[in-house]
Write an enzyme that holds these catalytic residues in place. Structure first.
Site, mmCIF file in Angstrom:
data_model
loop_
_atom_site.group_PDB
_atom_site.id
_atom_site.type_symbol
_atom_site.label_atom_id
_atom_site.label_comp_id
_atom_site.label_asym_id
_atom_site.label_seq_id
_atom_site.Cartn_x
_atom_site.Cartn_y
_atom_site.Cartn_z
ATOM 1 N N HIS A 153 0.842 -1.202 0.000
ATOM 2 C CA HIS A 153 0.000 0.000 0.000
ATOM 3 C C HIS A 153 0.878 1.255 0.000
ATOM 4 O O HIS A 153 0.644 2.193 -0.783
ATOM 5 C CB HIS A 153 -0.911 -0.024 1.239
ATOM 6 N N GLU A 154 1.894 1.280 0.841
ATOM 7 C CA GLU A 154 2.771 2.446 0.923
ATOM 8 C C GLU A 154 3.641 2.582 -0.325
ATOM 9 O O GLU A 154 3.913 3.696 -0.780
ATOM 10 C CB GLU A 154 3.642 2.372 2.184
ATOM 11 N N HIS B 171 1.681 4.382 -2.868
ATOM 12 C CA HIS B 171 1.715 5.833 -2.640
ATOM 13 C C HIS B 171 2.976 6.441 -3.248
ATOM 14 O O HIS B 171 2.932 7.519 -3.845
ATOM 15 C CB HIS B 171 1.679 6.126 -1.139
ATOM 16 N N GLU C 184 -6.264 7.214 -1.171
ATOM 17 C CA GLU C 184 -6.234 5.969 -0.394
ATOM 18 C C GLU C 184 -6.849 4.800 -1.151
ATOM 19 O O GLU C 184 -6.315 3.687 -1.126
ATOM 20 C CB GLU C 184 -6.941 6.162 0.952
#
Length: 299
Positions: free
Chosen positions: A134-135, A138, A210
């Site tokens: 997930h990071e 980003h 997100e």
């Protein structure tokens, strides 16, 4: 959907910059304020682009993590970074019991992933992989830059609003050569409405990014249920181990650890965790159905 999110994000950042220009114009009282506002917005954007990682890491007291201190974590991040097509980021750990993580840095070549000690202690290896993915998304989407610029611009608008408040209390802005008269409605908006709007725009930008990061994480790991499970644990344990975080840095985190009740719901930096989990579970069902239908189509 990705292009739509990028357009929406660019539009929201433009609104933040526009509010700074409007506030500067009204503060100065003539066209010179327009140039001042543009200069302020440009300076803030550059500063947040270049120094955002230092501010974020200091805010959470994160420290560099040596590879020999956590070889499994390093191997996981290296493997997932390779899958995501990214260079290996720096790795930091924050001495916090609340399980969470964040990514920062001005671009993929200067990126950092920070995890809390609580995350390493509370999540399974599959769940940690999902959060790291997930990071990394980003970082790949350059959300770390977008969030830093949005937060800095929002802070600048709030600062200008405070200056205008002092001016309204202790002396009129009009009366100087070349300065336009005051409009009470505009002044009220810049003092009250602009900082509030800036905060709401910043949160809207964060929420938009997100969902995209959740989807990108699934593309890297292929396991939507692992991320759903991780989010559920992060949400539950954030109440058990509250985090005292700088609200300006909260948009960076995987899950918002602050209160979501009452008026705070208006300033949610993340979509509802329940909705994120629901989408991930629905995606898992779609993947399962595709797997089941593939042999039938082949036959």
């Amino acid at each position: 959907m990705r292009i739509l999110n990028q357009v929406k994000t660019a539009g929201l950042l433009g609104l933040l910059s526009g509010l700074i220009v409007l506030a500067s114009y009204y503060l100065v009282g003539n066209e010179s304020g327009l140039y001042l506002g543009l200069a302020i917005a440009a300076f803030m954007s550059f500063s947040s682009w270049y120094y955002s990682d230092q501010a974020a890491l200091a805010s959470f007291r994160a420290q560099p993590l040596a590879p020999e201190a956590s070889p499994d974590l390093y191997r996981t991040i290296e493997r997932l970074s390779d899958r995501a097509g990214l260079p290996m980021p720096k790795v930091f750990v924050a001495p916090l019991d609340t399980p969470n993580a964040f990514a920062t840095g001005r671009d993929p070549d200067h990126a950092t992933i920070a995890v809390t000690q609580g995350l390493l202690n509370s999540l399974s290896s599959e769940e940690i992989e999902a959060v790291i993915a997930h990071e990394l998304t980003h970082i790949r989407n350059r959300d770390t830059l977008i969030q830093a610029v949005a937060g800095t611009l929002a802070g600048g608008i709030t600062f200008l609003g405070r200056i205008l408040t002092l001016g309204a209390l202790y002396g009129p802005f009009s009366g100087r050569p070349g300065q336009r008269g005051n409009n009470p409605l505009v002044l009220f908006f810049l003092i009250i409405g602009a900082p509030l709007s800036a905060g709401l725009i910043q949160m809207a930008i964060s929420r938009t990014r997100e969902y995209a990061a959740d989807l990108g994480a699934v593309g890297i790991t292929g396991d939507p249920l692992a991320l759903a499970s991780a989010l559920q644990k992060l949400e539950g344990l954030s109440h058990k181990f509250p985090m005292r975080a700088n609200p300006a840095m909260v948009p960076l985190l995987t899950v918002n650890p602050l209160s979501k009740k009452g008026l705070m719901a208006l300033f949610m930096t993340h979509p509802p965790t329940e909705e994120r989990i629901r989408r991930l579970q629905a995606l898992a069902q779609e993947k399962q159905q595709e797997t089941q239908n593939t042999p039938a189509l082949a036959a």
